[in-house]
Design a protein around this motif. Structure first.
Motif, PDB file in Angstrom:
ATOM      1  N   CYS A 153       7.342  -7.114   7.010  1.00  0.00           N
ATOM      2  CA  CYS A 153       6.341  -7.637   6.070  1.00  0.00           C
ATOM      3  C   CYS A 153       5.390  -6.541   5.602  1.00  0.00           C
ATOM      4  CB  CYS A 153       5.570  -8.800   6.686  1.00  0.00           C
ATOM      5  SG  CYS A 153       4.481  -8.350   8.046  1.00  0.00           S
ATOM      6  N   GLY A 154       5.690  -5.290   5.945  1.00  0.00           N
ATOM      7  CA  GLY A 154       4.916  -4.162   5.437  1.00  0.00           C
ATOM      8  C   GLY A 154       3.710  -3.768   6.261  1.00  0.00           C
ATOM      9  N   SER A 155       3.670  -4.146   7.535  1.00  0.00           N
ATOM     10  CA  SER A 155       2.471  -3.897   8.348  1.00  0.00           C
ATOM     11  C   SER A 155       2.157  -2.413   8.496  1.00  0.00           C
ATOM     12  CB  SER A 155       2.635  -4.536   9.733  1.00  0.00           C
ATOM     13  OG  SER A 155       2.762  -5.926   9.634  1.00  0.00           O
ATOM     14  N   ILE A 156       3.150  -1.603   8.861  1.00  0.00           N
ATOM     15  CA  ILE A 156       2.901  -0.179   9.081  1.00  0.00           C
ATOM     16  C   ILE A 156       2.546   0.522   7.764  1.00  0.00           C
ATOM     17  CG2 ILE A 156       3.945   2.004   9.801  1.00  0.00           C
ATOM     18  CD1 ILE A 156       3.163   0.311  12.149  1.00  0.00           C
ATOM     19  N   PRO A 157       3.311   0.347   6.680  1.00  0.00           N
ATOM     20  CA  PRO A 157       2.906   0.987   5.415  1.00  0.00           C
ATOM     21  C   PRO A 157       1.532   0.535   4.935  1.00  0.00           C
ATOM     22  CG  PRO A 157       5.172   0.236   5.291  1.00  0.00           C
ATOM     23  CD  PRO A 157       4.620  -0.313   6.570  1.00  0.00           C
ATOM     24  N   ARG A 158       1.206  -0.738   5.103  1.00  0.00           N
ATOM     25  CA  ARG A 158      -0.115  -1.232   4.677  1.00  0.00           C
ATOM     26  C   ARG A 158      -1.216  -0.568   5.510  1.00  0.00           C
ATOM     27  NH1 ARG A 158       0.640  -6.268   5.588  1.00  0.00           N
ATOM     28  NH2 ARG A 158       0.984  -7.057   3.481  1.00  0.00           N
ATOM     29  N   TYR A 159      -0.996  -0.443   6.805  1.00  0.00           N
ATOM     30  CA  TYR A 159      -1.992   0.146   7.704  1.00  0.00           C
ATOM     31  C   TYR A 159      -2.274   1.600   7.311  1.00  0.00           C
ATOM     32  CZ  TYR A 159      -4.255   1.297  12.160  1.00  0.00           C
ATOM     33  OH  TYR A 159      -5.150   1.688  13.126  1.00  0.00           O
ATOM     34  N   TYR A 160      -1.241   2.307   6.830  1.00  0.00           N
ATOM     35  CA  TYR A 160      -1.400   3.710   6.450  1.00  0.00           C
ATOM     36  C   TYR A 160      -1.408   3.883   4.929  1.00  0.00           C
ATOM     37  CZ  TYR A 160      -0.822   4.982  11.320  1.00  0.00           C
ATOM     38  OH  TYR A 160      -0.999   5.123  12.681  1.00  0.00           O
ATOM     39  N   SER A 161      -1.966   2.925   4.224  1.00  0.00           N
ATOM     40  CA  SER A 161      -1.945   2.966   2.769  1.00  0.00           C
ATOM     41  C   SER A 161      -2.722   4.143   2.192  1.00  0.00           C
ATOM     42  CB  SER A 161      -2.497   1.652   2.190  1.00  0.00           C
ATOM     43  OG  SER A 161      -3.838   1.443   2.616  1.00  0.00           O
ATOM     44  N   GLY A 162      -3.603   4.744   2.966  1.00  0.00           N
ATOM     45  CA  GLY A 162      -4.348   5.903   2.489  1.00  0.00           C
ATOM     46  C   GLY A 162      -3.579   7.202   2.601  1.00  0.00           C
ATOM     47  N   LYS A 163      -2.370   7.172   3.146  1.00  0.00           N
ATOM     48  CA  LYS A 163      -1.545   8.362   3.307  1.00  0.00           C
ATOM     49  C   LYS A 163      -0.358   8.299   2.351  1.00  0.00           C
ATOM     50  CE  LYS A 163      -2.902   8.761   8.174  1.00  0.00           C
ATOM     51  NZ  LYS A 163      -3.714   9.998   8.047  1.00  0.00           N
ATOM     52  N   ALA A 164       0.383   9.394   2.268  1.00  0.00           N
ATOM     53  CA  ALA A 164       1.581   9.433   1.431  1.00  0.00           C
ATOM     54  C   ALA A 164       2.723   8.766   2.199  1.00  0.00           C
ATOM     55  CB  ALA A 164       1.933  10.874   1.081  1.00  0.00           C
TER      56      ALA A 164
END
Length: 248
Positions: A77-88
């Motif tokens: 559900c995108g938890s890890i990418p959402r958590y690091y949304s400030g990174k590339a």
């Protein structure tokens, strides 16, 4: 809330008031094997709520708190990418239905997900592009076999920046488990520094999340800030090689 059958998964989206022993309001994604593949806290969608995801993020940040780039195989559900949304962040997900459900029911709004096989998508990236590569991909049979072979690990090593690390979340046991022992042995053939951490389980024989880290740069965490994670020494296993039969 939703039940979808895709070419890859039987997927259910549902809500619950209890998750990992915590009370609240949670929305979850589950595959046919009944394991929760992703979840959000409906009161704070950016917060990580699954224990293994908290542990994985802790390991990334303890090892390199200023890392800038991340390639994730397995969207959920995108938890890890959402958590690091400030990174590339780049994400590979083979199942378009998973991504569609993550957008419709979990509010995933970033446009950084490519649909396709994670190994093929990673192969197309420039060498040295990522500080971390995170493998968090599951099917009803477990982690896809072609993402645990020596050839895949060498590919990942090429795509990592100097000092970067490959991080794998797999289900297994710290003792008497042929697959986790094989993954550890195969990682050691590629990476100079390989470590395995176990999350707790109710019984010694129970399967649980096991997090592997492989890197050419040695880094000793020394137990600091590890929470429930325990570093384990795995027995020697066999080497995982690519199936000579071409994949469709």
């Amino acid at each position: 809330m939703a039940e979808v059958t895709s070419p890859y998964n039987e997927i259910a989206v549902y809500e619950t008031a209890q998750l990992d022993g915590e009370a609240g309001r949670f929305r979850c994604m589950r595959f046919a094997d009944e394991d929760v593949q992703g979840a959000i806290d409906l009161r704070d969608s950016r917060r990580l709520v699954l224990g293994y995801q908290k542990a994985l993020a802790r390991l990334l940040e303890l090892r390199d708190p200023s890392f800038g780039s991340l390639f994730v195989i397995g969207h959920g559900c995108g938890s890890i990418p959402r958590y690091y949304s400030g990174k590339a962040v780049k994400v590979a997900e083979i199942d378009a239905a998973v991504v569609e459900l993550s957008r419709r029911y979990f509010g995933y709004a970033d446009h950084n997900v490519a649909i396709g096989d994670g190994r093929a998508l990673l192969e197309a990236e420039p060498d040295g592009a990522f500080d971390y590569i995170v493998l968090d991909a599951f099917t009803s049979k477990g982690t896809p076999a072609h993402l645990t072979t020596e050839a895949f690990f060498r590919l990942a090593s090429d795509k990592l920046s100097p000092g970067g690390a490959l991080v794998l979340n797999v289900m297994g046991r710290p003792r008497d488990d042929g697959l986790t022992e094989a993954i550890g042995t195969t990682l050691r053939r590629v990476f100079a520094d390989t470590r395995c951490y176990s999350l707790p389980a109710k019984r010694n024989r129970d399967r649980r999340n096991m997090i592997f880290i492989g890197s050419d740069a040695e880094f000793e965490l020394g137990g600091r800030g590890m929470g429930e994670l325990v570093e384990v020494e795995l027995a020697e296993g066999y080497v995982l090689l690519d199936d000579p039969t071409p994949r469709a």
